[in-house]
Design a protein around this motif. Structure first.
Motif, mmCIF file in Angstrom:
data_model
loop_
_atom_site.group_PDB
_atom_site.id
_atom_site.type_symbol
_atom_site.label_atom_id
_atom_site.label_comp_id
_atom_site.label_asym_id
_atom_site.label_seq_id
_atom_site.Cartn_x
_atom_site.Cartn_y
_atom_site.Cartn_z
ATOM 1 N N GLN A 28 6.181 -2.735 -0.232
ATOM 2 C CA GLN A 28 5.235 -2.729 0.882
ATOM 3 C C GLN A 28 4.095 -1.744 0.618
ATOM 4 O O GLN A 28 2.928 -2.026 0.915
ATOM 5 N N LYS A 29 4.456 -0.585 0.037
ATOM 6 C CA LYS A 29 3.412 0.392 -0.290
ATOM 7 C C LYS A 29 2.455 -0.163 -1.347
ATOM 8 O O LYS A 29 1.233 0.022 -1.265
ATOM 9 N N GLU A 30 3.026 -0.857 -2.356
ATOM 10 C CA GLU A 30 2.177 -1.466 -3.377
ATOM 11 C C GLU A 30 1.242 -2.502 -2.770
ATOM 12 O O GLU A 30 0.088 -2.629 -3.175
ATOM 13 N N GLU A 31 1.755 -3.265 -1.792
ATOM 14 C CA GLU A 31 0.908 -4.261 -1.140
ATOM 15 C C GLU A 31 -0.245 -3.595 -0.395
ATOM 16 O O GLU A 31 -1.376 -4.103 -0.386
ATOM 17 N N MET A 32 0.047 -2.439 0.221
ATOM 18 C CA MET A 32 -1.022 -1.711 0.895
ATOM 19 C C MET A 32 -2.058 -1.206 -0.124
ATOM 20 O O MET A 32 -3.265 -1.283 0.110
ATOM 21 N N ARG A 88 -7.326 -2.003 -3.119
ATOM 22 C CA ARG A 88 -8.058 -2.405 -4.329
ATOM 23 C C ARG A 88 -8.930 -3.622 -4.058
ATOM 24 O O ARG A 88 -10.051 -3.720 -4.560
ATOM 25 N N TYR A 89 -8.377 -4.584 -3.286
ATOM 26 C CA TYR A 89 -9.187 -5.755 -2.941
ATOM 27 C C TYR A 89 -10.425 -5.341 -2.143
ATOM 28 O O TYR A 89 -11.500 -5.926 -2.281
#
Length: 661
Positions: free
Chosen positions: A158-162, A167-168
């Motif tokens: 979940q942290k990586e998705e944030m 980055r996006y």
């Protein structure tokens, strides 16, 4: 007495019913406990979790499945030492709910998996518990069974998705295409830096663009509607006088819906003014080619007329008499010639051999173009005649001769030669006019991709050293791009297509490292290893670094196209050739390889060994021109198809001292 017996009988029946109910209730409770435990165990085995058992009497927990606790177990009070201070309240409430007799409950808390080491190795544990009760006391459980699931990986994901979302967001701001978002009423919400540059915003929140809605801007006033259901995509001349904007742009408006309700609009805009100029130049080239094609069609019309009105004779042969009868009209022969007379008129080949052995060589239909002395005209010049011969048989099925036509195609051959020369001239003319565009589209990608790619990375660097390194790479590729444009312009205007070499003193080790780093981004196939051999800490010399980088880039680009697994290796070394010092630069790959018969022509213009591979066929030819102008050598080594290839170039240069100015 009978009354007493009846009373006793009734009491026995009542006692039996009560005992039966008690037995059934006990069985039902045991079944429910067994089902709950079975559910927990099934969940545990399926997900490879942990299971612990807590005895309330001893206030101690042990492992039942997995190694969540130490082998000797631990007490409840001791377990509180390994629960994160912020989660102890949740942990205690969970235990209290189980002790109060709630059938099943769950919670999540952080647990230090380093245990007695107290390293703070916090893992997020999702725990589900159920109690085991004594048959005589269904209120207070004897034991508590807990299934624990480690959610740490999910939390990290979940942290990586944030982080990915952040980055996006950076990519949106640093995109090479202008982007903006508008609400469903057309009010501007946000715009990235590229769009603000294209439309010349005055500051990040230009009141002009925020004041007018998307539907009120001149470009969209008559094209875009609030109830639009499809994407709007077009190219136009965008003119905004208030901001001195006048450019040719490629625009796309994409409506975004949710549950069939319009939510917002996404606007994409790209400045294609330069591309438009290139297109117009290409169109002018096509017009010139079309004019040439019209001349070619005129020759084709003449050729068709000659074919319809060709000088032709009908002939018939008699194998028995060995005579040939020539007819201009079908009524009577124009002339009669013997086989020997006809054979003497043929040059080498022709129908001479067939007439010498007609029964074997003319028993099947034949067509042949022959050069011979004239059969019909008083001329000493050789003629071209096309002869069609068909065998014929008598009523008994015996081959007796042939018949056919002789067509004088001398003028046709002359016209074909003229047409060939004109076609070649037109092809050369069109090719020269399109060389500029073809070469630019092939060669300009490398420095442009490096500039764009490292410009995107520049904003993410923190230290001055990293930013300076990236700025050096961008500057190098900008210089290469400028040289490419200058050379392409020279190629389009000069008939000889010369490429100029401008030597300068440089550290070739750094020059090679820069181009190797920029090319690493291109090798995206995970099955291909990218290897760089930069053998010298420093190597000062005088040569045209931009041209050498151009050659290396073309070598690697070519290798990427044809290498599907294995490795691509680039490197160089000092080497003496022709009694002169120099550098040997190579690119080795494990790709498709090059057959021996094709290795001699891969450096020619527009040569492509595989038409399905993208490219113009100019890259290796440009490498050869650069090598020739540097007074060096270039070549390729390959054992054949499927054996890989090594492209190399040697250029003369002398190693210099670092202190030399």
């Amino acid at each position: 007495m009978q009354i007493l017996i009846a009373i006793l009988t009734l009491m026995v029946i009542i006692i039996g019913v009560i005992l039966n109910r008690i037995t059934l209730y006990s069985i039902r409770k045991k079944t429910e406990r067994a089902r709950e435990i079975a559910t927990i165990m099934e969940h545990t085995l399926n997900d490879n979790n942990y299971v612990t058992k807590l005895s309330l009497k001893e206030r101690r927990a042990d492992n039942m499945y997995g190694d969540f606790l130490p082998p000797e177990g631990m007490s409840y009070e001791e377990s509180l030492l390994y629960v994160h201070p912020e989660d102890k309240h949740n942990y205690q409430n969970f235990m209290n709910r189980l002790v109060r007799g709630e059938k099943s409950t769950e919670t999540c808390y952080r647990w230090d998996k380093s245990l007695s080491l107290h390293l703070g190795d916090w893992h997020y544990m999702r725990v589900v518990g159920v109690g085991e009760y004594d048959e005589s006391d269904s209120k207070v459980p004897l034991h508590l069974y807990c299934t624990l699931y480690d959610e740490t990986e999910q939390r990290l994901q979940q942290k990586e998705e944030m982080d990915l979302t952040d980055r996006y967001r950076k990519l949106f701001e640093q995109s090479i295409v202008g982007q903006a978002f508008y609400d469903k009423e057309g009010n501007l919400l946000t715009a990235n830096q590229k769009l603000r540059d294209i439309l010349k915003f005055k500051g990040e929140s230009d009141p002009f663009y925020y004041h007018y809605t998307l539907f009120e801007l001149p470009t969209f006033r008559y094209l875009l509607r609030k109830d639009a259901v499809d994407d709007l995509y077009f190219c136009t001349q965008t003119v905004i006088y208030e901001r001195d904007v006048n450019l040719v742009s490629e625009i796309r408006v994409h409506p975004i819906y949710h549950d069939n309700q319009l939510q917002m609009f996404t606007l994409y805009i790209r400045d294609i003014t330069q591309e438009r100029e290139l297109y117009l130049q290409h169109k002018r080239n096509l017009q010139q080619i079309n004019r040439t094609n019209r001349h070619i069609k005129e020759y084709e019309t003449e050729l068709k007329y000659l074919m319809e009105n060709v000088d032709m004779r009908f002939f018939r042969t008699s194998f028995e008499k060995r005579e040939v009868y020539m007819y201009k009209e079908m009524s009577q022969p124009e002339m009669v010639l013997g086989f020997n007379d006809v054979i003497e008129r043929f040059m080498e080949g022709g129908f001479a051999q067939e007439l010498q052995n007609p029964f074997e060589l003319l028993k099947e239909p034949k067509s042949k173009l022959c050069q011979m002395h004239s059969l019909f005209h008083d001329s000493s010049e050789l003629e071209w005649n096309f002869i069609d011969s068909v065998p014929y048989y008598d009523e008994n099925g015996t081959l007796t001769g042939t018949y056919g036509v002789v067509r004088n195609v001398t003028k046709l051959m002359q016209k074909q030669e003229l047409l060939k020369q004109e076609t070649e001239r037109a092809s050369q003319s069109g090719m020269r006019k399109s060389t500029f565009l073809a070469s630019m589209s092939h060669e300009i990608r490398t420095p442009l991709n490096a500039i764009v790619g490292f410009s995107d990375v520049l904003a993410t660097q923190d230290t001055p050293e990293e930013r300076e390194h990236i700025l050096d790479v961008i500057t190098t590729n900008c210089d290469m791009l400028l040289r490419l444009v200058n050379d392409m312009l020279a190629l389009s205007s000069l008939e000889n297509g010369a490429i100029y070499i401008k030597p300068a003193r440089l550290n070739f080790t750094k020059c090679f490292a820069d181009v190797a780093a920029s090319l690493a981004r291109r090798v995206q196939n995970p099955l291909v290893e990218y290897i760089v051999d930069n053998p010298y800490p420093k190597l000062y010399t005088t040569l045209d670094g931009g041209r050498i980088q151009q050659v290396i880039t073309n070598f690697v680009t070519n290798a990427i196209k044809y290498t599907h697994k294995g490795h691509i290796k680039i490197g160089y070394r000092k080497e003496t050739r022709h009694n002169a010092e120099g550098l040997y630069i190579y690119c080795e790959d494990t790709g498709d390889g090059i057959p021996k018969e094709h290795q001699g022509k891969v450096f020619d213009k527009f040569v492509k060994l595989n038409d399905f591979v993208q490219g113009t066929g100019l890259g290796l030819n440009i490498c050869k021109v650069i090598a020739d102008n540097c007074k060096g050598d270039i070549g390729v080594t390959s054992e054949g198809a499927g054996c890989g290839s090594t492209f190399w170039m040697w250029i003369p240069c002398i190693e210099e001292n670092e202190e030399t100015t």
